[in-house]
Enzyme design. Structure first.
Site, mmCIF file in Angstrom:
data_model
loop_
_atom_site.group_PDB
_atom_site.id
_atom_site.type_symbol
_atom_site.label_atom_id
_atom_site.label_comp_id
_atom_site.label_asym_id
_atom_site.label_seq_id
_atom_site.Cartn_x
_atom_site.Cartn_y
_atom_site.Cartn_z
ATOM 1 N N SER A 139 0.840 -1.202 0.000
ATOM 2 C CA SER A 139 0.000 0.000 0.000
ATOM 3 C C SER A 139 0.872 1.249 0.000
ATOM 4 O O SER A 139 1.907 1.292 0.671
ATOM 5 C CB SER A 139 -0.865 0.066 1.277
ATOM 6 O OG SER A 139 -1.593 -1.120 1.483
ATOM 7 N N ASP A 148 1.399 3.735 10.168
ATOM 8 C CA ASP A 148 0.847 2.981 9.022
ATOM 9 C C ASP A 148 -0.671 3.143 8.929
ATOM 10 O O ASP A 148 -1.363 2.251 8.417
ATOM 11 C CB ASP A 148 1.206 1.482 9.113
ATOM 12 C CG ASP A 148 2.715 1.257 9.086
ATOM 13 O OD1 ASP A 148 3.428 2.031 8.437
ATOM 14 O OD2 ASP A 148 3.175 0.304 9.744
#
Ligand code: GRF
Length: 220
Positions: A139, A148
């Site tokens: 991602s 994150d």
């Protein structure tokens, strides 16, 4: 065309994502220029890659600082000295303080080796295998103060095969990282990608879900 986006890349190690961005800028697929590469670890391969490409390198060794805040303030000042339009975390293995992430909000991207929000943090490939996942991937997201956890822009996906090991899975995901990171950075440098009020806008349209690499014609 706008003037090239000034990019500062932060690394801690091998720098293969850095290399993908350097190459994409060199062959004009990204309208950008890597103006500096900063590592928190001395003598890593990524610094050599940057030097080889004629890019200014800096090492800011976190072990020489008394605490996270002091290191982050020095890092912030060093980054700002290059007047960047974009700050790319590319295998930069540090947790960043809220003051730092807020300062660069909307200008800082990260590549993470999992399909977020699955497997934030470390050892993502091992955890995906242990959890018996059928698919895995990577991602690209905007960086916020949540580790994150910032809004996801673009993701890749691959099928986990019975013969995958942690190493081969990591290698297969890494190839996808180079593609999706380059693509997202291209969009950012073109001014097509914007963070607005914790939402990702691509070409002025709000993303309800992350874009999937399989659904687009990638330039990379
Ligand atoms: C990549 O898997 C990245 O997603 C992770 O660390 C690895 C760094 O690889 N955070 P490289 O330094 O870009 O080769």
């Amino acid at each position: 065309m706008n003037s090239p986006c000034r990019i500062v890349v932060l690394i801690s190690g091998l720098g293969s994502n850095l290399q993908a961005i350097i190459d994409a800028c060199a062959n004009k697929k990204i309208n950008g220029q890597v103006v500096a590469v900063i590592s928190n670890r001395p003598d890593v391969l990524g610094l050599k890659r940057a030097a080889q490409a004629g890019i200014k390198t800096e090492t800011l060794d976190h072990t020489k600082f008394p605490d996270r805040e002091t290191f982050d303030r020095a890092l912030k000042a060093l980054i700002e000295s290059f007047s960047p339009d974009a700050i790319l975390l590319a295998g930069f293995m540090r947790i960043l303080s809220t003051e730092f992430t807020q300062h660069f909000a909307g200008k800082m991207l990260n590549i993470h080796p999992s399909r977020l929000p699955k497997f934030r943090g470390l050892k993502t490939h091992q955890r995906a295998l242990e959890a018996g996942e059928k698919t895995h991937g990577a991602s690209v997201h905007f960086v916020t103060n949540e580790l994150d956890g910032g809004p996801v822009i673009l993701q890749s996906q691959l099928k986990i095969k019975p013969e995958h090991t942690v190493e081969t899975l990591a290698a297969d995901v890494l190839k996808q990282e180079h593609v999706i990171y380059s693509q997202a950075v291209k969009w950012f440098c073109d001014g097509a990608l914007v963070l607005n009020n914790h939402h990702v806008l691509l070409n002025g349209k709000k993303l309800d879900n992350p874009i999937q690499l399989d659904d687009i014609e990638s330039d990379f």
